[in-house]
Write an enzyme that holds these catalytic residues in place. Sequence first.
Site, PDB file in Angstrom:
ATOM      1  CG  HIS A  88      -2.086  -0.911   1.092  1.00 25.26           C
ATOM      2  ND1 HIS A  88      -3.072  -1.010   2.059  1.00 25.26           N
ATOM      3  CD2 HIS A  88      -2.438  -1.787   0.107  1.00 25.26           C
ATOM      4  CE1 HIS A  88      -3.969  -1.898   1.678  1.00 25.26           C
ATOM      5  NE2 HIS A  88      -3.608  -2.386   0.500  1.00 25.26           N
ATOM      6  CE1 TYR A  98      -6.696   0.126   4.550  1.00 24.24           C
ATOM      7  CE2 TYR A  98      -5.693   2.298   4.380  1.00 24.24           C
ATOM      8  CZ  TYR A  98      -5.580   0.919   4.356  1.00 24.24           C
ATOM      9  OH  TYR A  98      -4.357   0.336   4.140  1.00 24.24           O
ATOM     10  CD  GLU A 140      -1.307   1.315   4.461  1.00 22.17           C
ATOM     11  OE1 GLU A 140      -2.031   2.331   4.300  1.00 22.17           O
ATOM     12  OE2 GLU A 140      -1.726   0.149   4.303  1.00 22.17           O
ATOM     13  NE  ARG A 206       0.445  -4.791 -13.964  1.00 18.98           N
ATOM     14  CZ  ARG A 206      -0.622  -4.044 -14.225  1.00 18.98           C
ATOM     15  NH1 ARG A 206      -0.867  -2.969 -13.490  1.00 18.98           N
ATOM     16  NH2 ARG A 206      -1.444  -4.347 -15.215  1.00 18.98           N
ATOM     17  CD  GLN A 207       3.289  -3.309  -6.527  1.00 15.45           C
ATOM     18  OE1 GLN A 207       2.688  -4.294  -6.949  1.00 15.45           O
ATOM     19  NE2 GLN A 207       2.694  -2.134  -6.357  1.00 15.45           N
ATOM     20  CE1 TYR A 208       7.553  -5.591 -13.569  1.00 16.69           C
ATOM     21  CE2 TYR A 208       7.101  -3.244 -13.413  1.00 16.69           C
ATOM     22  CZ  TYR A 208       6.847  -4.479 -13.976  1.00 16.69           C
ATOM     23  OH  TYR A 208       5.880  -4.609 -14.950  1.00 16.69           O
ATOM     24  CB  SER A 209      12.755  -7.217  -7.165  1.00 11.73           C
ATOM     25  OG  SER A 209      11.774  -7.982  -6.505  1.00 11.73           O
ATOM     26  N   PRO A 280      14.853 -10.299  -6.706  1.00 11.13           N
ATOM     27  CG  PRO A 280      13.358 -11.287  -5.202  1.00 11.13           C
ATOM     28  CD  PRO A 280      13.564 -11.016  -6.662  1.00 11.13           C
ATOM     29  CG  PHE A 393       5.919  -9.302  -6.718  1.00 10.88           C
ATOM     30  CD1 PHE A 393       5.894  -8.035  -6.156  1.00 10.88           C
ATOM     31  CD2 PHE A 393       7.112  -9.993  -6.735  1.00 10.88           C
ATOM     32  CE1 PHE A 393       7.042  -7.462  -5.637  1.00 10.88           C
ATOM     33  CE2 PHE A 393       8.267  -9.417  -6.225  1.00 10.88           C
ATOM     34  CZ  PHE A 393       8.229  -8.158  -5.673  1.00 10.88           C
ATOM     35  N   GLY A 394       1.873 -11.957  -6.129  1.00 12.89           N
ATOM     36  CA  GLY A 394       0.468 -12.280  -6.336  1.00 12.89           C
ATOM     37  C   GLY A 394      -0.178 -12.462  -4.988  1.00 12.89           C
TER      38      GLY A 394
END
Length: 403
Positions: A88, A98, A140, A206-209, A280, A393-394
């Site tokens: 998040h 929220y 957070e 999208r997340q990337y290491s 990673p 990442f899922g």
Amino acid sequence: MLSQKSRPVVIATLPVVADHIAEIAQRFYRHMFAEQPELLDGVFNRGNQTQGHQQQALAGSVAAFASALVETPERLPEHLLRRVAHKHASLGIRPDQYRIVHDHLMWAIVDVLGDAVTPDVAAAWDEVYWLMADTLINQERGLYSARGVRADTVWRDWRVVRKTKEAEDAVTFVVRRTDDRLVKTSLPGQYVTVRIRMPDGTLQPRQYSLTRADDGEHRQFTVKRVRGEDGDPDGEMSAVLHDTVSVGDVLSLSVPYGDVVLDDSGRPVVLVSAGIGVAPMAGMLSHLAAAESGLPVTLLHADLDEASFPLRRQVVNDILALKNARMYLWYERGAHSQEPVDGVFEGLLDPTAVDLAEDALYYLCGPLPFMRDVRSLLIDRGVAPRDIRYEVFGPDLWQADRD
């Protein structure tokens, strides 16, 4: 903790809610996006929506959190939410969002369970939600503060200065800061969120290491092209990054986050990866090499063959640069390698095939079935569950023991 009034209600209704939580999650997302489609522009990964991953993650997190509240009423299960809080924070989620989730989730619970949701049941699950939401908001807030940012300032522009093909479906991007502001240092194993406008104008994250240690000016991440299987569509973000993003383009990246980071206690480290799951691990190895670490390190990696191994050259060089590192490979297409590794095997990765330190910490990354299998083998070998950490990442392995 749950109030005395709500606890017996949650205990009584948890089985029926758990049985229907997947359907509740589906109705929740469908209703929320129908009412507020702007949330798909920059906040939610619509690819996960199409494939149902987001629904699975929400269902798993709510069920696990509620179960933990019942099982350990004296304390909040904050540890269950660390990964979610980091995700998040990398998206710049705000506390006021929220309330939006609450309203649509409670609507979905009533829509699915109907008359079973009495005022007492609604109040009890409302309490569960806000205990979970407030826990995430507090975590957070701490993550933003630690990075010296706010929810709306986690983003920064970076210019692509190098794009390198690592394997048939893997590309590495090196980006350079576009201004003189201080680069927030990443921890080994962390990731960034990348945001790009899709061809239809929608902003997608999208997340990337991060796959190399920071140098104060650049960041590096590696992207695997996602090819659709079993009727699923191809990954839209990976296609854009592979096919249209070039040197000189500007990308928006978040500051680094992620709770699966290299432990600095001095214990031996075993890194276990498959395919792009090496990303990673490459970041961790890069940090260790940059620090000239003498830590005992073992890398176990699985792939189709040597040509498919992403970041192979960087990983091998870092292993060779470290004073006390070993590397073992498993290839499905034959036990052949041109690299100076300590061992190469054919078939699926088996951590019991090599000698590993008794007091090691283990880090896993790869497809979920791969991580489940390796984790089971390690536990059968006597490794404590608390010493096995994993990046995914899922949807998370909520049923796994993370203590």
